[in-house]
Design an enzyme around this catalytic site. Structure first.
Site, mmCIF file in Angstrom:
data_model
loop_
_atom_site.group_PDB
_atom_site.id
_atom_site.type_symbol
_atom_site.label_atom_id
_atom_site.label_comp_id
_atom_site.label_asym_id
_atom_site.label_seq_id
_atom_site.Cartn_x
_atom_site.Cartn_y
_atom_site.Cartn_z
ATOM 1 N N GLY A 14 -3.849 1.904 6.308
ATOM 2 C CA GLY A 14 -4.216 2.139 4.920
ATOM 3 C C GLY A 14 -5.090 0.995 4.445
ATOM 4 N N ARG A 17 -9.262 0.839 1.091
ATOM 5 C CA ARG A 17 -9.460 0.676 -0.344
ATOM 6 C C ARG A 17 -8.384 -0.241 -0.922
ATOM 7 N NH1 ARG A 17 -8.038 4.686 -3.131
ATOM 8 N NH2 ARG A 17 -9.483 4.481 -4.871
ATOM 9 N N ASN A 91 0.487 -0.553 4.734
ATOM 10 C CA ASN A 91 0.090 -0.527 3.328
ATOM 11 C C ASN A 91 -0.022 0.876 2.737
ATOM 12 O OD1 ASN A 91 -1.284 -1.627 0.812
ATOM 13 N ND2 ASN A 91 -2.915 -0.334 1.655
ATOM 14 N N TYR A 152 8.575 8.187 -4.982
ATOM 15 C CA TYR A 152 7.849 6.959 -4.650
ATOM 16 C C TYR A 152 8.778 5.750 -4.717
ATOM 17 C CZ TYR A 152 4.408 3.170 -5.245
ATOM 18 O OH TYR A 152 3.682 2.016 -5.129
ATOM 19 N N ALA A 155 11.442 5.785 -1.860
ATOM 20 C CA ALA A 155 10.874 5.452 -0.552
ATOM 21 C C ALA A 155 10.552 3.973 -0.464
ATOM 22 C CB ALA A 155 9.625 6.290 -0.296
ATOM 23 N N LYS A 156 10.030 3.407 -1.550
ATOM 24 C CA LYS A 156 9.704 1.982 -1.543
ATOM 25 C C LYS A 156 10.969 1.129 -1.506
ATOM 26 C CE LYS A 156 5.193 2.150 -1.608
ATOM 27 N NZ LYS A 156 4.449 1.763 -0.373
ATOM 28 N N ILE A 185 -1.402 -2.902 -10.062
ATOM 29 C CA ILE A 185 -2.638 -3.480 -9.552
ATOM 30 C C ILE A 185 -3.811 -2.595 -9.944
ATOM 31 C CG2 ILE A 185 -3.866 -4.227 -7.482
ATOM 32 C CD1 ILE A 185 -1.343 -5.863 -8.093
#
Length: 250
Positions: A14, A17, A91, A152, A155-156, A185
């Site tokens: 990943g 970008r 990432n 999300y 999973a994190k 970010i």
């Protein structure tokens, strides 16, 4: 302090970008040979060009990180192109927000299983390194409630726990495993850049939640990743570092 990765080979899954791109560029500037993968061809080739201009070995391959076989093929191809693996950075994220079967499947496959699969594929190469290091990119959503993005966040959070377990499993092999949990970010074309215009109320509320008064930059995450990959962090393993400008303090 000069953080040097000269002669080391790093994979950034990943890496085309945002945070991944910045990590790849920072590593290359520190002397590393770098491989990146991503699904999108255009951004991948653009970042590949940036890396080649720095002057070390570069490898780039399109890869759907939700596909276990594709992950294995990518890691093997990268190791062959660079001559081994010293650092693996996981990432990629599906950024799934929908609390349904599709959202959960995407989050589990990309945010959790892709790091597991990439680590498994990279392990034989990391075992041969004198400075083996795995860096997972989680999120502060994995450290606290994530009301808007349940799949999300879950999973994190699992990735944070996996960091602990994996670090314990690999300590005897002298392979360090650490995790970075970025806050919000912002970068051109990224999630928060889009929300600035599409959902200004949420953007401004998030901005107010950061004591430093601004959102973070990919480069600020990349510098922490560089530290964790370097000899300066040689006694650091099993840690998750929140890089969020104090966003989780209140």
């Amino acid at each position: 302090m000069h953080l040097d990765l000269t002669g080391r080979s790093a994979l950034v899954a990943g890496g085309s970008r945002g945070i991944g791109r910045s990590i790849a560029l920072v590593f290359a500037k520190a002397g590393a040979n770098v491989s990146i993968c991503a699904r999108g061809e255009s951004a991948l080739r653009e970042t590949e060009g940036e890396l080649r201009r720095i002057g070390h070995k570069v490898h780039a391959l399109t890869c759907d990180l939700s596909d276990g076989d594709a992950v294995k093929r990518y890691v093997q191809a990268a190791a062959e192109a660079l001559g081994g693996i010293d650092v693996l950075v996981n990432n990629a994220s599906a950024f799934a927000g929908s609390d349904d079967e599709a959202g959960w499947a995407a989050s589990i496959n990309v945010d959790l299983l892709a790091p597991v699969r990439a680590s498994r594929a990279a392990l034989p190469y990391l075992e041969k390194s004198r400075a083996g290091s795995i860096i997972h990119i989680s999120s502060i959503a994995g450290l606290q409630q994530s009301a808007r993005h349940a799949p999300y966040g879950a999973a994190k959070a699992a990735l944070v726990q996996y960091t602990l377990t994996q670090a314990a499993q690999l300590a005897a092999k002298k392979i360090r495993v650490n995790c970075i949990a970025p806050g919000s970010i912002e970068f051109p074309g990224g999630v928060w850049d889009r929300r600035k215009t599409r959902d200004p109320e949420l953007y401004n509320a998030t901005l107010r939640s950061v004591p430093f008064g601004r959102l973070g930059t990919p480069e600020e995450i990349a510098k922490v990743a560089l530290f964790l990959a370097s000899d300066a962090a040689g006694w650091v393993t099993g840690q998750t570092i929140a890089v969020d400008g104090g966003q989780t303090l209140f």
